[in-house]
Write a protein that holds these residues in place. Sequence first.
Motif, short mmCIF file in Angstrom:
data_model
loop_
_atom_site.label_atom_id
_atom_site.label_comp_id
_atom_site.label_asym_id
_atom_site.label_seq_id
_atom_site.Cartn_x
_atom_site.Cartn_y
_atom_site.Cartn_z
N ILE A 83 0.84 -1.21 0.00
CA ILE A 83 0.00 0.00 0.00
C ILE A 83 0.87 1.25 0.00
N GLN A 84 1.94 1.24 0.81
CA GLN A 84 2.86 2.38 0.82
C GLN A 84 3.51 2.57 -0.54
N LYS A 85 3.97 1.49 -1.16
CA LYS A 85 4.64 1.59 -2.46
C LYS A 85 3.71 2.16 -3.53
N GLU A 86 2.40 1.94 -3.34
CA GLU A 86 1.43 2.46 -4.31
C GLU A 86 1.04 3.90 -4.03
N GLY A 87 1.61 4.50 -2.97
CA GLY A 87 1.45 5.94 -2.78
C GLY A 87 0.68 6.39 -1.56
N THR A 88 0.27 5.44 -0.69
CA THR A 88 -0.47 5.82 0.51
C THR A 88 0.48 5.89 1.70
#
Length: 236
Positions: free
Chosen positions: A182-187
């Motif tokens: 989720i972090q890698k996808e921008g959140t």
Amino acid sequence: MSLLEVKDLSVSYGAIKAVTDVNFYVNEGEIVSLIGANGAGKSTTLLTISGLIKAQSGQISFAGNDLFKQMPSQIVANGISQVPEGRHVFPGLSVLENLQMGAFLRHDREEIHADYEKIFEHFPVLKERRNQDAATLSGGEQQMLAMGRAMMARPKLLLLDEPSMGLAPLFIKEIFRIIQQIQKEGTTVLLIEQNARTALAIADRGYVLETGKITMTGTGTELLNDPQVKKAYLGG
């Protein structure tokens, strides 16, 4: 400028001080872990950020906006979603209906349907059980659903309160893998977690909260290797 900034935050329940003069920040794109014992004030801090508890004093700003002036629904609309401790899925509603509840402030129907598919990519078991009553899912599956429901609001900042609580080791490993994805996808992620070792291992930075006060801060690696943190929270 930090995405989230908490300054001199104090919260009380009657005469009991839960949080006292807490200061921390979360930069865009980070995973920040907040660790501490039960009763340290971690959940209170998240609930105050979400507008569900009123602060006694201090300031919370998100993307430059004062959260104290906003209702909880406005806070969600502006980009903060929380996955509560204990998951709190809606019983009597299907998995798909629970996901729909996460998108209740949105009106972009086609994009909502595209986001269902994205959630199902993260959590394939939810696709298999999309018509099943959410209350009949296992604890790990309910945690996945709670995370998926929060992501349906398309948050800029995701607040996670004890996502591994009560889960089997295999589910815990999967949940933390998805948090990193989720972090890698921008959140951006603010994570509260009793499993301090795992939380700090994926964190860019962390804070230690003790009896309502921040007592230590550093990178995830620095806190993992700190003798005091090892003794108090890592069993070493």
